[in-house]
Design a protein around this motif. Structure first.
Motif, mmCIF file in Angstrom:
data_model
loop_
_atom_site.group_PDB
_atom_site.id
_atom_site.type_symbol
_atom_site.label_atom_id
_atom_site.label_comp_id
_atom_site.label_asym_id
_atom_site.label_seq_id
_atom_site.Cartn_x
_atom_site.Cartn_y
_atom_site.Cartn_z
ATOM 1 N N ILE A 6 0.654 -0.968 -0.097
ATOM 2 C CA ILE A 6 -0.311 -0.138 0.399
ATOM 3 C C ILE A 6 0.220 0.879 0.155
ATOM 4 C CG2 ILE A 6 -1.725 1.263 1.296
ATOM 5 C CD1 ILE A 6 -2.298 -2.074 2.630
ATOM 6 N N LYS A 7 0.649 2.057 -0.861
ATOM 7 C CA LYS A 7 1.156 3.417 -0.712
ATOM 8 C C LYS A 7 0.620 5.250 -1.155
ATOM 9 C CE LYS A 7 4.521 1.536 -4.424
ATOM 10 N NZ LYS A 7 5.740 1.634 -6.234
ATOM 11 N N GLN A 8 1.027 5.405 -0.266
ATOM 12 C CA GLN A 8 0.008 6.680 -0.613
ATOM 13 C C GLN A 8 0.330 7.813 -1.790
ATOM 14 O OE1 GLN A 8 2.101 10.543 1.689
ATOM 15 N NE2 GLN A 8 0.624 10.802 2.618
ATOM 16 N N ALA A 9 -1.249 7.880 -2.476
ATOM 17 C CA ALA A 9 -1.089 8.018 -3.683
ATOM 18 C C ALA A 9 -0.376 9.503 -3.916
ATOM 19 C CB ALA A 9 -2.729 7.682 -3.431
ATOM 20 N N ALA A 10 -0.343 10.325 -3.282
ATOM 21 C CA ALA A 10 0.138 11.573 -3.348
ATOM 22 C C ALA A 10 1.979 11.926 -4.143
ATOM 23 C CB ALA A 10 0.019 12.873 -2.003
ATOM 24 N N THR A 11 2.246 10.770 -2.661
ATOM 25 C CA THR A 11 4.075 10.780 -2.636
ATOM 26 C C THR A 11 4.175 9.743 -3.390
ATOM 27 O OG1 THR A 11 4.035 9.933 -0.401
ATOM 28 C CG2 THR A 11 3.839 12.794 -0.812
ATOM 29 N N GLY A 12 3.935 8.342 -3.605
ATOM 30 C CA GLY A 12 4.014 6.771 -3.765
ATOM 31 C C GLY A 12 4.670 6.617 -1.737
ATOM 32 N N LEU A 15 3.374 2.958 2.749
ATOM 33 C CA LEU A 15 3.185 2.428 3.853
ATOM 34 C C LEU A 15 2.540 1.672 4.766
ATOM 35 C CD1 LEU A 15 0.064 4.793 2.794
ATOM 36 C CD2 LEU A 15 1.905 5.633 3.562
ATOM 37 N N TRP A 16 2.857 0.761 4.036
ATOM 38 C CA TRP A 16 2.226 -0.906 3.993
ATOM 39 C C TRP A 16 2.661 -1.925 3.318
ATOM 40 C CZ3 TRP A 16 -1.116 -5.638 3.707
ATOM 41 C CH2 TRP A 16 -0.331 -6.149 4.612
ATOM 42 N N THR A 17 3.430 -2.808 3.957
ATOM 43 C CA THR A 17 3.646 -4.650 2.399
ATOM 44 C C THR A 17 2.703 -5.397 3.776
ATOM 45 O OG1 THR A 17 6.186 -3.153 1.398
ATOM 46 C CG2 THR A 17 5.266 -6.032 1.160
ATOM 47 N N GLY A 18 2.256 -6.418 3.200
ATOM 48 C CA GLY A 18 2.473 -7.584 3.690
ATOM 49 C C GLY A 18 1.175 -9.014 3.410
#
Length: 57
Positions: A6-12, A15-18
């Motif tokens: 999961i990535k923050q859309a605005a900055t890339g 946020l989380w990997t799992g």
């Protein structure tokens, strides 16, 4: 179980990997690790995220 990122859309920013069964469970897991009950409990300003299914094989 599938691996999601999961990535923050605005900055890339990642946020989380799992592992999770689906995208919604991945979003909920990310929110719980950030201290929220689930993704719906996140403030509106933090909900802009992209979910990618990773192919590690």
């Amino acid at each position: 179980m599938t691996i999601f990122q999961i990535k923050q859309a605005a900055t890339g920013a990642v946020l989380w990997t799992g592992g999770a069964a689906d995208e919604q469970q991945a979003l909920d897991a990310m929110a719980r690790e950030a201290g929220y009950a689930d993704f719906a409990a996140l403030p509106e300003s933090l909900r802009g995220a992209t979910v990618d299914r990773l192919n590690l094989g």
